[in-house]
Write an enzyme that holds these catalytic residues in place. Structure first.
Site, PDB file in Angstrom:
ATOM      1  CE  LYS A 123     -26.004 -22.220   1.469  1.00 24.22           C
ATOM      2  NZ  LYS A 123     -25.604 -21.595   0.197  1.00 24.22           N
ATOM      3  CB  CYS A 435      17.375  -0.856  -8.886  1.00 20.69           C
ATOM      4  SG  CYS A 435      17.151  -1.489  -7.217  1.00 20.69           S
TER       5      CYS A 435
HETATM    6 ZN   LIG Z   1      19.150  -2.534  -7.074  1.00 23.73          ZN
END
Ligand SMILES: [Zn+2]
Length: 717
Positions: A123, A435
């Site tokens: 549909k 990090c």
């Molecule tokens: Zn790293």
């Protein structure tokens, strides 16, 4: 409805109808005293359109058929559908489908074990349209409206390429029902174009800015209901038919046949159709559509089931609002609101810090979703890659109620934030400066949206990512050694030395040897057996034979993808040549550097990335361990015997007249030659055009053969 009674004198009839309709139009709009009924007007207008299509030479310049209701400011003319456009009942779960079938059997007095045949189809999430054809000629297109009266959008619909203006072998009168829609790709393109218009309007200080469309359906509706058909024409709308209204002759014995018949007349129909027997077939059709939904080029919002037998349909009939012989099974929405519980930072093989939103689990388009990509810092702060505002400037905060959607691809994304539900104490997300895995500094270079951990080969996350890439389908494509197994081997450490089982690509090829030396029997480990261990080691053994291009891709030098790896490999032929050239380039040997940059237009960014990577201490340890384990194939060996230039080192210089420098280089490389930019004693042949100057001179001094462009072409022809 016989409309062809004046075929003998079409011009006279066209004149007559034009006059009558023009008067009626004018009376309707200016005098407020109609001189003919709406029904009469519609009938005569259809007849005139048909005649004008057949005899365009007699059409009047100011024909009333060319105008949308005479007065566009009033919007679109209303038209009555010859047969009411009903809407469908909805089902929301499998029980509703079973109930639908039971209801039909009860109504028809059929046995429980009678197998009803249905046509199941997708549909489309578009706009329902009714097309009227007289003797195979499109004379009218109308929106569904309230079901009995819609709006005349004939002119706009005429601009849709997929709607045929003429049908072959159609009955005298035929109403076609289908959906006008916009494909996802066209929708994206339209919104891109709208963005440009918005930017322009802003610059010009305009108050009324163009709008972005919310979704393809919204865009299709907006595009179809333009008062200027030329705008509709520019919008790339599509159409697919799924049924019919009034027809003067039957199209087939059942729906399946009839739709095929329509298709053979030239009408585009919904392709994803299946014949199903009983409700269990219907449910499995639905489940299949759920899976492929995201890959379809257009949005769908459900599937439709229709009793195939037209005789049974006739008996079932309709309630006041919907037919008893059909039902729509709604797909779960692809946009859902949920809570963003946290934002995590993932670190990939290139050191990119990717924010991932952790969601309160929710079903989006039938798929459970608990995390979503947040792309980068800008996206969280409501900016796109060009610094333009997105989501009306609403930033994303932990604790927010967010709208999640899946479209085009299977990766869920966030499309909106509900500010009214934002917790009072919520804070802006601060992107980490380090990090999260190795703790080293992460930097975001100017002009780049991505933060990157700078530790490279000393960041565990990047090392693991690189190892996983090495075995993946983009890398050497190990069979039976996937990313999960790499993670396990990376996490395991030898008890005596504390070294990881696999901490660089070379360790993969040394795994069997190392385990044996440490008296570890992998077959005795959980989830392993003699056979699976044997298969693993056999596969690792097989992967020792590798082409230079494949290896260059797999070791994952940033920016050096598979295509450029192939160019580099074709150019240097051997690992030794390549390594030597890169080392030279690193020692500021300009010739070697130029050479690397000029390979197939590699460019400085990639060349520098290659040079930098080879300067990395850990990377050098990696390749020192890896290369001795490998056996390189020589993909050029077949060519070496077959072309006069294979294995030769060439320099093109001066102006080439019959080809570009790039073409010449690609051609030469395809014949197994290596192309350099500088003349040195290692060069076999110089191809010199006009203005070659110093390079020809140097070649002369070195006693290298110089030929003209024409001589080159003769040589390789
Ligand atoms: Zn790293």
């Amino acid at each position: 409805m016989k409309l062809t009674n004046t075929e003998n004198d079409p011009k006279e009839r066209i004149d007559e109808l034009t006059l009558k309709l023009t008067e009626a139009n004018s009376a309707y709009h200016t005098d407020d005293a109609p001189i003919m009924s709406d029904y009469e007007f519609d009938q005569q207008r259809l007849e005139l359109i048909k005649l004008e299509n057949l005899y365009p030479q007699f059409k009047h310049e100011n024909s009333p058929t060319g105008k949308v209701g005479g007065d566009t400011a009033r919007g679109f003319r209303k038209v009555k559908h010859a047969q009411v456009m009903l809407s469908l009942d909805n089902a929301f779960n499998n029980e509703d489908i079973e109930e639908f079938e039971k209801r039909i059997k009860r109504f028809l007095g059929l046995d429980d074990d009678y197998a009803i045949t249905y046509v199941a189809e997708t549909k489309l999430d578009g706009l329902a349209i009714s097309l009227t054809y007289l003797d195979g000629i499109l004379v009218q297109a109308a929106t569904r409206g309230g079901g009995d009266i819609g709006e005349d959008v004939t002119e706009n619909v005429s601009t849709i390429k997929s709607i045929p203006k003429r049908l072959e072998g159609s009955p005298e009168v035929m109403e076609i029902r289908g959906e006008v829609f916009m494909e996802k790709a066209d929708f994206e393109q339209l919104n891109q174009a709208q963005k440009v218009l918005i930017g322009k309007a802003k610059k010009e200080g305009k108050k009324n800015l163009p709008k972005l469309y919310l979704n393809p359906r919204n865009a299709a509706a907006g595009s179809l209901r333009q008062l200027d058909p030329e705008i509709t024409r520019s919008r790339n709308l599509s159409f697919l038919a799924h049924g019919w209204g009034k027809v003067s002759a039957p199209l087939g014995n059942n729906i399946w046949e009839a739709i095929n018949q329509l298709n053979s007349m030239g009408m585009p129909v919904i392709e994803d159709r299946e014949l199903c027997k009983g409700s269990s077939d219907l449910i499995s059709y639905y489940n299949n559509v759920l899976v492929k939904r995201a890959d379809l080029p257009f949005d769908i919002d459900g599937v439709v089931y229709k009793v195939n037998d037209l005789g049974l349909q006739e008996r079932l009939g309709s309630s006041s609002t919907s037919p008893r012989w059909a039902i729509a099974y709604k797909l779960p929405p692809e946009k859902v609101w949920t809570t963003l519980q946290d934002i995590e930072i993932h670190v990939g093989r290139t050191g990119a810090l990717s924010p991932v939103g952790k969601l309160k689990e929710v079903s989006v388009g039938g798929v459970k979703v608990s995390s979503v990509t947040l792309h980068n810092e800008d996206f969280i702060n409501a900016l796109d890659s060009r610094g333009e505002t997105i989501r009306d400037g609403k930033e994303i905060k932990i604790g927010d109620t967010v709208e999640v959607y899946r479209s085009g691809d299977v990766i869920p994304r966030i499309s909106d934030v509900d500010l009214t539900k934002r917790p009072e104490d919520s804070k802006s997300f601060v992107f980490p400066k380090n990090c999260p895995v190795c703790g080293n500094v992460a930097v975001r270079p100017e002009g780049d949206a991505i933060h990157r951990c700078t530790a490279e080969y000393e960041c565990e996350a990047q090392v693991l990512g690189k190892l996983q890439y090495f075995v993946s389908i983009d890398g050497l494509n190990f069979d039976g050694l996937g990313i999960k197994m790499i993670k396990q081997f990376y996490d395991r450490k030898f008890p005596d030395t504390g070294e990881r089982w696999i901490e660089s690509p070379g360790d993969i090829f040394l795994l069997e040897e190392n385990l044996k030396a440490k008296n570890i029997n992998l077959a005795e480990e959980e989830n392993w057996g003699e056979r699976s261990v044997q298969e693993l080691f056999s596969e690792i053994e097989r992967k020792k034979t590798v082409s230079l291009a494949k290896l260059l891709t797999a070791i994952g030098i940033r920016h050096l993808g598979s295509k450029n790896s192939q160019l580099v490999a074709d150019h240097y032929q051997t690992w030794e040549n390549f390594k030597l050239a890169v080392d030279k380039a690193a020692e500021e040997d300009e010739e070697a550097r130029e050479d690397l940059i000029s390979i197939g237009g590699l460019g400085e960014v990639i060349a520098n990335s290659v040079i930098d990577t080879f300067q990395n201490r850990v990377f050098n340890e990696w390749i020192a361990k890896l290369i001795p384990e490998l056996k390189f194939t020589n993909p050029q060996s077949d060519l070496a015997e077959s072309t006069p230039v294979s294995g030769k080192s060439l320099v093109f210089t001066g102006k080439l007249e019959q080809m570009t420098r790039k073409e010449a280089q690609v051609k030469a490389e395809s014949l197994g030659a290596r192309v350099y930019s500088a003349v040195s004693k290692n060069i076999d042949l110089v191809i010199a055009g006009p203005g070659s100057g110093s390079k020809s001179k140097k070649a002369n001094e070195l006693g290298i053969k110089i030929i003209s462009e024409q001589e080159w072409l003769d040589l390789i022809s």
